[in-house]
Write an enzyme that holds these catalytic residues in place. Structure first.
Site, PDB file in Angstrom:
ATOM      1  N   HIS A 115       0.789  -1.228   0.000  1.00  0.00           N
ATOM      2  CA  HIS A 115       0.000   0.000   0.000  1.00  0.00           C
ATOM      3  C   HIS A 115       0.829   1.291   0.000  1.00  0.00           C
ATOM      4  O   HIS A 115       0.282   2.364  -0.256  1.00  0.00           O
ATOM      5  CB  HIS A 115      -0.898  -0.023   1.248  1.00  0.00           C
ATOM      6  CG  HIS A 115      -2.121   0.822   1.181  1.00  0.00           C
ATOM      7  ND1 HIS A 115      -2.382   1.715   0.161  1.00  0.00           N
ATOM      8  CD2 HIS A 115      -3.174   0.921   2.026  1.00  0.00           C
ATOM      9  CE1 HIS A 115      -3.538   2.314   0.392  1.00  0.00           C
ATOM     10  NE2 HIS A 115      -4.038   1.857   1.508  1.00  0.00           N
ATOM     11  N   CYS A 116       2.140   1.243   0.262  1.00  0.00           N
ATOM     12  CA  CYS A 116       2.847   2.493   0.569  1.00  0.00           C
ATOM     13  C   CYS A 116       2.843   3.473  -0.593  1.00  0.00           C
ATOM     14  O   CYS A 116       2.802   4.686  -0.380  1.00  0.00           O
ATOM     15  CB  CYS A 116       4.260   2.216   1.069  1.00  0.00           C
ATOM     16  SG  CYS A 116       5.453   1.737  -0.189  1.00  0.00           S
TER      17      CYS A 116
END
Length: 616
Positions: A333-334
């Site tokens: 997700h980063c």
């Protein structure tokens, strides 16, 4: 130039002067022209914060929180100094958003495991293809997308005619999160260390504990033909079982622990550096499962966590294909939000594998090069890998999940009832939660803000005074249908107003959170070293302690979307709301699973009840 003569450029009509420039059709051609994320005034944020947390607090808690806010924002107070520092940062050359520092800390600074806790998944629609053909088709589609992206021929996404930020697309390929002792980093193209698009030509395939490098693009930059991709994957599936336990298990560890394990891998043997490099530079991962899910829930659970030896959770994109051809994606997700992945998946599944192969110029080049990626493990590392595998299996087993599906309700039905589809389902969540747990708890909803430069998401808090009045009216025996309808519509309208505020950058949480982080990073330098009572106040802790964490992913190409819950009492609510259907994947810690199952039952009732109410 002679006096009195103007250049052709100088002669412009008033319409030309005032006209909005046409958006560029290049993928990244609009980024610098996008408006900046608005930085709210401190007083506006403080007032909005008190308004947002008030419905969740007692009078005494609200009074304590108000006093903490007043101390923070007093004329000579710490909030002023921190906000002034943020204003200066936002004005610095090269800074594209006042959130530029916030996002890396929010995602890369978390120290717990990202597997199950942070990564998210989509379960794709079925195509009827067998496993190898499905996997090869997905690879072909991804390679086509990459080549289009490299040439900036992926059309920018438009919202009401205005372009959205496409910056996140730079993190789709050859992007890997690297664990750190205090904060993680990202290895990615389009960076100072790796300028421009990825030049990698290989992917990494996982199967039965084997980690295999497979070249999918030839030496001249042309993808392999579809039948060659099928043949390469078939060769991998004939390989002997891996001689060592899979290092993929290590990616499930808490981040500092994984960082220590990674250092131990690098110290154990030089071959491990080459193995990590192969994985980290690979375009993406393909995870071939040797089981077929019995139902949608089992498919979703496997996409969320699965066999951790068959994953590398730090990889930005992992395409997962089961033995029966069922497929989906697991996403780190980063650097990637759901909206970017939805566009990628829609492109992937919106054309046939043959069409993707043709557009990418794929051609026959012989069997792709296939090589095993092997880690050299000593006894301590083998034990580390096995311990990580056992710990994560136990962690996954301690997470309860369920699917809820409506094939007789969708966004078109909500619109026919003259209400916002998202407001309808969010009100249904509130009613179901109150009936299941006996309270109205803090609720998070992710709101996309990609209309801004480097825009990502804003944190919306759903509970308003109107929501409290709505859920009370629904179970008040003295309240008739007209009263309940009026309460619903007032709550739904308040929800839409707040969502619009979030879309416009008028939200308090991330602003205050970044001020807290500035003090942690630079407090001594700025002379702000005092304890900030605001961030211990009942309002701050209660508003952010989720009972429901919600996010939506509307696409006809996916069946389910999912992620793990965010706290000990939280239910993660990932939903796909389409014109003719509404599917949800729910997750929560096993000790409170009963409340989640009750919530699911109450939700089924609430959706029917609210339809009947609004139709009356």
């Amino acid at each position: 130039m002679a006096p009195g003569v103007r250049s052709a450029r100088a002669w412009r009509t008033r319409d030309e002067v005032n006209a909005t420039p046409e958006p560029s059709d290049r993928t990244f051609g609009n980024e610098d022209a996008l408006p900046r994320v608005p930085l709210p005034a401190l007083d506006e944020t403080c007032d909005r914060f008190l308004e947002w947390c008030a419905p969740l607090l007692t009078e005494a808690e609200l009074a304590e929180t108000r006093a903490a806010v007043e101390a923070f924002a007093r004329p000579d107070g710490p909030g002023r100094a921190l906000h002034a520092a943020l204003e200066r940062y936002d004005a610095e050359p090269g800074v594209r958003s006042w959130l530029d520092t916030f996002w890396p800390y929010r995602y890369l600074g978390r120290r717990d495991r990202i597997a199950l806790n942070a990564n998210f998944f989509f379960l794709f629609q079925d195509t009827g293809e067998r496993q190898l053909e499905r996997a090869a088709g997905l690879i072909a589609g991804a390679l086509d997308y990459k080549l289009q992206l490299d040439a900036e021929r992926v059309p920018p996404v438009l919202q009401r005619g205005a372009p959205l930020s496409m910056e996140q697309n730079k993190f789709l390929f050859s992007t890997t999160r690297i664990p750190g002792a205090e904060q993680d980093t990202v290895r990615a193209p389009y960076s100072a260390e790796w300028p421009g698009p990825s030049q990698a030509k290989h992917i990494v395939v996982f199967y039965r504990g084997n980690i295999i490098r497979m070249d999918v693009i030839g030496p001249d930059g042309v993808p392999h033909a579809l039948d060659e991709l099928v043949a390469g994957l078939g060769t991998i599936m004939k390989a002997e079982p891996a001689p060592e336990p899979s290092a993929g298990h290590l990616t499930t560890k808490a981040r500092a622990e994984w960082a220590a394990s990674r250092e131990a891998l690098l110290a154990a043997d030089p071959a491990n550096a080459r193995a990590l490099d192969d994985i980290e530079t690979a375009l993406f991962c393909v995870c071939l499962e040797d089981v077929a899910p019995r139902n949608d829930l089992e498919a979703c659970d496997n996409l969320l966590h699965g066999d951790s030896g068959n994953r590398w959770f730090d990889k930005a994109v992992s395409l997962v294909v089961f033995a029966d051809g069922t497929a989906g994606i697991n996403v780190e997700h980063c650097g990637l939000d759901g909206t970017t992945i939805l566009s990628f998946v829609d492109a992937l599944l919106g054309a046939s594998p043959e069409a993707h192969a043709q557009r990418s110029g794929a051609r026959s080049q012989g069997l792709p090069v296939v090589e095993a990626i092997e880690f050299v493990l000593d006894d301590a590392l083998r034990a580390d890998v096995r311990d990580a595998a056992a710990a994560f299996a136990a962690y996954a087993a301690a997470t309860a999940t369920t699917c809820v599906s409506f094939d007789d309700f969708g966004s078109e039905r909500a619109k026919a009832l003259k209400t916002s589809p998202d407001a309808f389902v969010q009100m249904a969540y509130q009613l179901a939660h109150k009936r299941a747990k006996g309270l109205t708890g803090a609720t998070y909803e992710s709101i996309a803000t990609r209309q801004y430069r480097n825009g990502r998401t804003e944190a919306m808090r759903v509970v308003t005074p109107e929501v409290l009045r709505f859920v009370a009216a629904m179970d008040d025996p003295e309240a008739g249908p007209d009263t309940r309808r009026a309460a619903f519509r007032a709550a739904a309208e308040a929800h839409v107003r707040r969502a619009k505020d979030c879309q416009a950058g008028r939200a308090p949480e991330q602003h205050l959170w970044e001020l807290q982080l500035i003090q942690k990073r630079r407090g001594e330098e700025l002379g702000v070293t005092e304890h900030l009572a605001l961030f211990d106040s009942p309002g701050w802790t209660t508003m952010r302690d989720d009972y429901l964490s919600t996010s939506s992913a509307p696409s006809v190409n996916i069946r389910y979307f999912g992620f793990g819950s965010t706290s000990e009492q939280c239910i993660g609510v990932a939903y796909v709301l389409l014109p003719d259907r509404f599917n949800l994947y729910l997750s929560t810690p096993e000790p409170v699973a009963g409340a989640m199952y009750d919530f699911a039952d109450r939700l089924r009732e609430a959706v029917r009840e609210l339809q009947d109410l609004l139709a009356g």
